[in-house]
Design an enzyme around this catalytic site. Structure first.
Site, mmCIF file in Angstrom:
data_model
loop_
_atom_site.group_PDB
_atom_site.id
_atom_site.type_symbol
_atom_site.label_atom_id
_atom_site.label_comp_id
_atom_site.label_asym_id
_atom_site.label_seq_id
_atom_site.Cartn_x
_atom_site.Cartn_y
_atom_site.Cartn_z
ATOM 1 N N LYS A 48 75.023 9.417 -2.474
ATOM 2 C CA LYS A 48 74.608 8.039 -2.763
ATOM 3 C C LYS A 48 74.395 7.730 -4.246
ATOM 4 O O LYS A 48 73.839 6.684 -4.603
ATOM 5 C CB LYS A 48 73.349 7.614 -1.975
ATOM 6 C CG LYS A 48 73.356 7.946 -0.505
ATOM 7 C CD LYS A 48 74.695 7.792 0.170
ATOM 8 C CE LYS A 48 75.119 6.347 0.351
ATOM 9 N NZ LYS A 48 76.513 6.312 0.923
ATOM 10 N N HIS A 119 79.333 17.405 -2.950
ATOM 11 C CA HIS A 119 77.896 17.157 -3.107
ATOM 12 C C HIS A 119 77.123 18.460 -3.251
ATOM 13 O O HIS A 119 75.900 18.472 -3.163
ATOM 14 C CB HIS A 119 77.352 16.417 -1.883
ATOM 15 C CG HIS A 119 77.903 15.032 -1.690
ATOM 16 N ND1 HIS A 119 77.937 14.093 -2.695
ATOM 17 C CD2 HIS A 119 78.428 14.429 -0.601
ATOM 18 C CE1 HIS A 119 78.467 12.972 -2.215
ATOM 19 N NE2 HIS A 119 78.774 13.151 -0.958
ATOM 20 N N SER A 149 69.272 4.185 -0.527
ATOM 21 C CA SER A 149 70.679 4.141 -0.168
ATOM 22 C C SER A 149 70.993 5.192 0.904
ATOM 23 O O SER A 149 71.748 4.937 1.852
ATOM 24 C CB SER A 149 71.522 4.367 -1.426
ATOM 25 O OG SER A 149 72.893 4.242 -1.140
HETATM 26 P P1 A3P Z 1 73.570 1.070 -2.281
HETATM 27 O O1 A3P Z 1 73.416 1.637 -0.903
HETATM 28 O O2 A3P Z 1 72.297 1.119 -3.069
HETATM 29 O O3 A3P Z 1 74.185 -0.272 -2.319
HETATM 30 P P2 A3P Z 1 78.129 7.078 -2.824
HETATM 31 O O4 A3P Z 1 79.507 6.576 -3.076
HETATM 32 O O5 A3P Z 1 77.733 8.208 -3.715
HETATM 33 O O6 A3P Z 1 77.887 7.344 -1.381
HETATM 34 O O7 A3P Z 1 77.135 5.914 -3.265
HETATM 35 C C1 A3P Z 1 77.045 4.710 -2.553
HETATM 36 C C2 A3P Z 1 76.221 3.732 -3.348
HETATM 37 O O8 A3P Z 1 76.989 3.306 -4.488
HETATM 38 C C3 A3P Z 1 75.857 2.480 -2.562
HETATM 39 O O9 A3P Z 1 74.576 2.073 -3.074
HETATM 40 C C4 A3P Z 1 76.982 1.548 -2.982
HETATM 41 O O10 A3P Z 1 76.709 0.191 -2.772
HETATM 42 C C5 A3P Z 1 77.079 1.879 -4.454
HETATM 43 N N1 A3P Z 1 78.354 1.429 -5.031
HETATM 44 C C6 A3P Z 1 79.597 1.730 -4.612
HETATM 45 N N2 A3P Z 1 80.514 1.101 -5.359
HETATM 46 C C7 A3P Z 1 79.833 0.372 -6.275
HETATM 47 C C8 A3P Z 1 80.229 -0.518 -7.324
HETATM 48 N N3 A3P Z 1 81.494 -0.784 -7.581
HETATM 49 N N4 A3P Z 1 79.242 -1.088 -8.069
HETATM 50 C C9 A3P Z 1 77.947 -0.823 -7.819
HETATM 51 N N5 A3P Z 1 77.516 0.004 -6.841
HETATM 52 C C10 A3P Z 1 78.454 0.595 -6.065
#
Ligand code: A3P
Length: 305
Positions: A48, A119, A149
């Site tokens: 996340k 991860h 998240s």
């Molecule tokens: P939130 O749940 O706080 O919105 P991962 O890819 O490591 O699983 O992380 C997911 C998180 O990154 C989510 O956070 C997601 O919304 C955010 N995220 C993914 N793409 C993004 C972007 N282009 N800009 C901002 N946040 C992004």
């Protein structure tokens, strides 16, 4: 279920433990024996932290010009290979979907560099990545927003353990009793590694939110890439939150194990969403514990910008 029980891992005499799903620990030898190539790029994160965001940036930087069909027809989690995924239904699913998607592509995809997502805590990275001196991009995100998240991710992804109520999930997060273990150990372990390993670029989610273009530039200088100004702008636009949220190849709408009706994968994309979840008491307890766990490190996070 068998897939979701927690196990610690003991390597040799090492006391390093972290909680992990059983399907992963059963496959541990295969994970440790993954063979890296010198030009592999490892995208390392605690879950996340912005893995998908940085994966999409890297994919566009390397393949945006040469094979745009990669981005338009293959979901992001298949463009970043994950040799660490064990042989489970999940992998079989991935393979079937991958075949379906690759059949839509006329030209064969470039195969290098491989973008490899992991991860794993730093101590558990297969030794081949160090032997090959691979470049590593680590992304970190402040603990409070990561916890929030992760909570929502657990609700919508059937391959995650049920998070339960927010208050109990938060206690598990603090104790490191979540998949991939302690956030505190993860971000600190990788931060320490960065002090001695020059091929490690340590990025922050909060910096990406603050100025995506600047972070793309820093990433390019680490990787030795020099996209044209137009190309850089094109990438910056393509990876904006709204664009990634509506893009079927980045929003995880193609993944059957995720129920986007419960919560989106590209959900909020904010710094400070924790304020909508933590009570004042939870925040105080969290901060007090945080100070203890993070006292001997120079690593600093921003929980608001
Ligand atoms: P939130 O749940 O706080 O919105 P991962 O890819 O490591 O699983 O992380 C997911 C998180 O990154 C989510 O956070 C997601 O919304 C955010 N995220 C993914 N793409 C993004 C972007 N282009 N800009 C901002 N946040 C992004």
């Amino acid at each position: 279920s068998m897939l979701l029980s927690f196990e610690g891992i003991l390597i040799g005499n090492s006391k390093l433990m972290f909680s992990m799903t059983k399907c992963f620990t059963d496959n541990w030898d295969n994970v440790q024996n993954v063979k890296a190539r010198p030009d592999d790029i490892l995208i390392a994160t605690y879950p996340k932290a912005g893995t998908t965001w940085v994966s999409q940036i890297l994919d566009l930087l390397y393949f945006g010009q040469t094979s745009p069909e990669r981005q338009s027809s293959i979901p992001i989690h298949m463009r970043t290979s994950n040799p660490f995924t064990p042989h489970t239904m999940k992998q079989i699913h991935h393979i079937i979907l991958y075949l379906l998607y690759s059949m839509q592509i006329n030209r064969s995809l470039p195969t290098s560099p491989r973008l490899i997502k992991s991860h794993l805590p730093v101590q558990f990275v297969p030794k081949s990545f160090w032997e090959q001196n691979c470049r590593i991009v680590y992304v970190a995100r402040n603990a409070k927003d990561t916890a929030v998240s992760y909570f929502h991710f657990g609700r919508m992804n059937m391959f995650q353990p049920e998070p339960g109520e927010w208050s109990s999930f938060l206690q598990h997060f603090i104790q490191g009793e979540v998949v991939f273990g302690s956030w505190y150990d993860h971000v600190r372990g990788w931060w320490e590694k960065k002090q001695t390993h020059s091929k490690l670029h340590y990025m922050f989610y909060e910096d990406l939110i603050e100025d995506t273009g600047r972070e793309i530039d820093r990433l390019c200088s680490f990787l030795g890439l020099s996209p044209s100004a137009e190309e850089r702008e094109r990438i910056r636009g393509a990876v904006q939150f709204d664009n990634m949220k509506k893009n079927k190849m980045t929003n995880y709408s193609t993944v059957p194990s995720m129920d986007l009706k419960v919560s989106s994968f590209i959900r909020k994309g904010k710094v400070g969403d924790w304020k909508n979840h933590f009570t004042v008491a939870q925040s105080e307890q969290f901060d007090e514990d945080y100070k203890k766990k993070m006292k001997n490190t120079t690593l600093q996070f921003r929980t608001e910008i």
